[in-house]
Scaffold this motif. Structure first.
Motif, PDB file in Angstrom:
ATOM      1  N   ILE A  63      -5.848  -5.540   1.723  1.00 25.94           N
ATOM      2  CA  ILE A  63      -5.893  -4.302   0.937  1.00 25.94           C
ATOM      3  C   ILE A  63      -7.242  -4.240   0.260  1.00 25.94           C
ATOM      4  O   ILE A  63      -7.773  -5.258  -0.193  1.00 25.94           O
ATOM      5  N   TYR A 119      -5.737   0.500   3.151  1.00 23.47           N
ATOM      6  CA  TYR A 119      -4.935  -0.533   3.799  1.00 23.47           C
ATOM      7  C   TYR A 119      -4.452  -0.129   5.188  1.00 23.47           C
ATOM      8  O   TYR A 119      -3.894  -0.947   5.914  1.00 23.47           O
ATOM      9  N   GLY A 158       0.811  -1.213   0.000  1.00 31.54           N
ATOM     10  CA  GLY A 158       0.000   0.000   0.000  1.00 31.54           C
ATOM     11  C   GLY A 158       0.843   1.261   0.000  1.00 31.54           C
ATOM     12  O   GLY A 158       0.544   2.225  -0.714  1.00 31.54           O
TER      13      GLY A 158
END
Length: 550
Positions: free
Chosen positions: A517, A506, A494
């Protein structure tokens, strides 16, 4: 990832091309540069040159207002175009580096003073750094060889191209690129700013230009007749959107948390108080339990596994088990997992049983059909799938609302109903943006586009090897949840995507704890934007820094 600069008293902006109009403009700029100016390609009637690597390219563009005045492409997947010109390309390059190919630099003649060029290079450098790419190959015009060398490019191999348009293969490290552009920008005294990345968040979402324009309109008093008229019109639009009775919604200045507190207060004010039931299969179901506890409600709760949907069989069982429940409160679209619960069935059986159904529809309104005709109370917000700015929430209700004399004034829904929806200060800008966003949602006339986009995305992610949390049959098209392999770090992936210009979800505690995610298809989401995201994810997954240590 972007900066702005002043040129001829007009503001320039630099960004990754994500919109259809931007792509069409850069194809025409490409044509003017590499067909009409440099005789490298044949003419065509469309006067547009679509690069043969277009589907793999990411374009950084410079815009003055809505006009694209400069562009450059980065290609991160082998083979590069230069591979075809130099079959033994790797023999010329340092081993162990992660290369991309930068190509198709084009700038309108009146903007060739160096500012646009440096801005494009700066943006492309930051994008590549975000992907873990540390070097690039290019084919530079032989006529500009001394300039390229001055910038740190290292020539290699023979000339390529044609006699009319010869090019020199070169490579450069991204560190050298950065070192040769950042100081120059500082010397020119240009201001810098970082715009929002391409958003795949459930909020804030990418906004349509019409929504932005509506928000920036001259503010008016929330006590004015015009504001009250606009408020009533927007409330009518919202009721049409969710099949609620006219007059059956109040708009609050605050988040979905405020709206759910208002629902809890209304439940506490029932004429014949009785026990209720809160159902939870995710983070926001857990938050409803907390709302009910803080409001001092008498209730039972039933918890289910995250990622499992509350289907008709399960809900029938809950009603049989809790026959004394006078109300049921649950989440329609569980944001934390991307699961849709079967509220249509539940609304039907609650109506038959005389049970008041309350729904958190914060993430569902605007992305899937929502029918509140048989729902006692429901909540929504402006800043998610509806596609407006965050800051407004709404409580939908059936019939008259109950006064709550012991509740804080801000939580008493009856005060809103008595004051034509304006008991306290409101924002005309937020209301304007909400109105335009709801109008756009209604004009779409259905949700088939986002469903198709979500189905395509889920297939692409599975083909890349990702495991998706929710089954397709119960998954919302608004949010896709990726369960990463324990050897991969959602936090690192992320962060790397953020550095490359893409915002995914995330960092919430519940996502970090589970190594998940999320990609949200809310706001102005297009397939092209998703293709850019997938391309970046595919490149980053192979990088060591998104792997967890053993």
């Amino acid at each position: 990832m972007t900066y702005v600069s002043q040129l001829n008293a007009d503001l320039l902006s630099f960004k990754i091309a994500t919109e259809r109009d931007e792509l069409e403009q850069l194809h025409r700029l490409n044509y003017r540069t590499f067909v009409e100016e440099i005789p490298q390609h044949h003419r065509n009637e469309q006067r547009a040159l679509v690069d043969r690597f277009h589907n793999d390219n990411t374009y950084v563009i410079c815009k003055r207002g809505a006009r694209v005045v400069g562009m450059i492409a980065v290609h991160t997947r082998r083979p590069f175009s230069i591979d075809e010109k130099l079959p033994n390309l790797d023999s010329y390059l340092p081993a162990g580096w992660s290369f991309c190919e930068i190509r198709l630099l084009a700038v309108e003649p009146e903007f060739r003073n160096g500012v646009v060029f440096r801005g494009l290079i700066r943006e492309i450098t930051r994008y590549c750094f975000g992907l873990g790419i540390n070097a690039s190959v290019i084919s530079g015009a032989v006529s500009q060889l001394q300039l390229y060398k001055h910038m740190g490019f290292v020539p290699f191999g023979p000339h390529v191209g044609t006699a009319d348009a010869p090019y020199q293969p070169m490579y450069i490290t991204m560190d050298a690129f950065a070192a040769n552009t950042e100081p120059t920008m500082a010397r020119n005294g240009r201001g810098s700013a970082t715009p929002p990345p391409v958003s795949f968040l459930p909020g804030p979402v990418d906004l349509h230009p019409d929504v932005r324009k509506a928000f920036s309109a001259q503010p008016i008093s929330h006590r004015s007749e015009k504001f009250v008229e606009e408020l009533q019109y927007t409330k009518d639009l919202l009721c049409d959107l969710v099949n609620a009775p006219r007059g059956g919604v109040e708009i609050l200045l605050g988040s979905g948390t405020l709206a759910n507190d208002v629902v809890a207060t209304q439940l506490a004010a029932l004429d014949q108080p009785g026990s209720g039931l809160v159902l939870s299969n995710g983070e926001f179901g857990e938050r409803l339990i907390d709302h009910a506890l803080r409001a001092g409600l008498r209730f039972d709760c039933e918890r289910f596994a995250w990622g499992d949907a509350l289907d008709a069989v399960t809900l029938d069982g809950m009603l049989s088990l809790h026959r004394s429940a006078r109300w049921i409160w649950m989440v329609h679209h569980e944001t934390s997992t991307g699961v849709l619960n079967d509220v249509t069935h539940l609304a039907r059986i609650c109506k038959t049983s005389g049970v008041n159904l309350c729904l958190d529809c914060v993430s569902s309104i605007g992305v899937v059909p929502v029918d509140l005709s048989d729902v006692h109370l429901a909540t929504g917000v402006s800043g998610k799938a509806i596609g407006a700015l965050a800051g407004l929430s709404m409580v939908f209700h059936q019939g008259a609302v109950r006064p709550c004399a012991r509740a804080p004034r801000y939580l008493d829904l009856s005060l809103y109903a008595e004051a034509e929806g304006v008991p306290f200060t409101q924002s005309s800008g937020l209301l304007n943006a909400l109105r335009v966003a709801v109008e756009r949602t209604l004009r779409r006339g259905g949700f088939s586009e986002v469903r198709g986009l979500a189905a395509w995305l889920r297939g692409e992610l599975r083909a890349m090897g990702f495991y998706l949390l929710a089954d397709d049959a119960v998954a919302s098209p608004g949010i896709v949840t990726l369960v990463l392999d324990p050897r991969e770090s959602a936090l690192e992936l992320g962060d790397a995507l953020a550095r490359a210009g893409f915002a995914v979800s995330y960092r919430s505690t519940y996502l970090r704890e589970r190594n998940w995610i999320q990609i949200a298809l809310m706001g102005e989401c297009t397939r092209h934007k998703l293709e850019l995201l997938l391309r970046a994810m595919g490149h980053l997954r192979a990088q060591p820094r998104v792997r967890r240590s053993a």
